[in-house]
Motif scaffolding. Structure first.
Motif, PDB file in Angstrom:
ATOM      1  N   MET A   1       0.854  -1.168   0.000  1.00 46.98           N
ATOM      2  CA  MET A   1       0.000   0.000   0.000  1.00 46.98           C
ATOM      3  C   MET A   1       0.900   1.231   0.000  1.00 46.98           C
ATOM      4  O   MET A   1       1.983   1.211   0.565  1.00 46.98           O
ATOM      5  N   LEU A   2       0.399   2.306  -0.572  1.00 47.91           N
ATOM      6  CA  LEU A   2       1.143   3.558  -0.610  1.00 47.91           C
ATOM      7  C   LEU A   2       0.931   4.334   0.682  1.00 47.91           C
ATOM      8  O   LEU A   2       0.022   4.049   1.466  1.00 47.91           O
ATOM      9  N   ILE A   3       1.741   5.353   0.891  1.00 42.01           N
ATOM     10  CA  ILE A   3       1.714   6.110   2.144  1.00 42.01           C
ATOM     11  C   ILE A   3       0.351   6.764   2.396  1.00 42.01           C
ATOM     12  O   ILE A   3      -0.106   6.830   3.530  1.00 42.01           O
ATOM     13  N   GLY A   4      -0.316   7.228   1.346  1.00 45.98           N
ATOM     14  CA  GLY A   4      -1.632   7.846   1.508  1.00 45.98           C
ATOM     15  C   GLY A   4      -2.656   6.867   2.055  1.00 45.98           C
ATOM     16  O   GLY A   4      -3.474   7.218   2.911  1.00 45.98           O
ATOM     17  N   GLY A  31       8.982   1.306  -4.591  1.00 42.77           N
ATOM     18  CA  GLY A  31       8.539   0.748  -5.855  1.00 42.77           C
ATOM     19  C   GLY A  31       9.433   1.230  -6.987  1.00 42.77           C
ATOM     20  O   GLY A  31      10.323   2.079  -6.786  1.00 42.77           O
ATOM     21  N   ALA A  32       9.192   0.719  -8.181  1.00 36.91           N
ATOM     22  CA  ALA A  32       9.972   1.111  -9.361  1.00 36.91           C
ATOM     23  C   ALA A  32       9.837   2.616  -9.610  1.00 36.91           C
ATOM     24  O   ALA A  32      10.754   3.256 -10.127  1.00 36.91           O
ATOM     25  N   ASN A  33       8.714   3.180  -9.196  1.00 31.98           N
ATOM     26  CA  ASN A  33       8.478   4.617  -9.374  1.00 31.98           C
ATOM     27  C   ASN A  33       9.074   5.449  -8.242  1.00 31.98           C
ATOM     28  O   ASN A  33       8.961   6.673  -8.243  1.00 31.98           O
ATOM     29  N   GLY A  34       9.693   4.794  -7.248  1.00 27.29           N
ATOM     30  CA  GLY A  34      10.305   5.504  -6.126  1.00 27.29           C
ATOM     31  C   GLY A  34       9.373   5.755  -4.958  1.00 27.29           C
ATOM     32  O   GLY A  34       9.793   6.278  -3.928  1.00 27.29           O
TER      33      GLY A  34
END
Length: 162
Positions: A1-4, A31-34
């Motif tokens: 999951m992302l930080i948001g 992730g690959a996107n940083g």
């Protein structure tokens, strides 16, 4: 999951989550996107951190305790090192409370003394002209006080101290 999403699920602001990560309390992969990516255990970990912060523990204390934390509340395993660290923190809190109690008592004594002297030595302040000043400031004494009078924490209304 992302930080948001972690923020939404835990009710903790994203900047606090980044702080927890910087303090070594929370781990995230990139992730690959940083972007930070958290696993499901991060929700439990953040809840544990919040509970321990609520107990007055520092982030340094929490980093030490977290490996022994079980469950959301959390329960802490009672190893000797952990107990010693928690007892040390409790002693520091007791010392802080003692200092605060002494400060409170001293301030209450000053208030009592000032109230006893209020009508004896000082003309009343013009209430419409004065307002309290935040503690920690050193205002000039009001014109109604003599040079030998203590400095009262008041200032004319509408005037800034900055």
């Amino acid at each position: 999951m992302l930080i948001g999403e972690l923020s939404r699920r835990t009710g903790v602001n994203t900047h606090q989550l980044r702080y927890y990560e910087a303090q070594g309390l929370l781990e995230a992969d990139r992730g690959a996107n940083g972007y930070r990516e958290y696993d499901e255990n991060a929700v439990l970990r953040v809840k544990q951190i919040r509970h321990l912060l609520g107990a007055g523990l520092s982030s340094e204390d929490i980093a030490y305790l977290l490996p022994c934390a079980v469950g959301e509340a959390p329960e802490l395993l009672g190893c000797p090192e952990l107990l010693a660290a928690m007892r040390s923190r409790l002693r520091r809190l007791d010392d802080q409370m003692d200092r605060l109690a002494r400060s409170r008592d001293a301030l209450a004594d000053y208030i009592d003394a000032a109230e006893r002297m209020a009508g004896e030595s000082y003309p009343p302040f013009e209430a419409a002209d004065q307002e309290p000043v935040p503690l920690g400031r050193a205002p000039r004494p009001p014109s109604s006080c003599s040079a030998s009078s203590p400095r009262w924490p008041v200032r004319p209304r509408g005037r800034s101290l900055s």
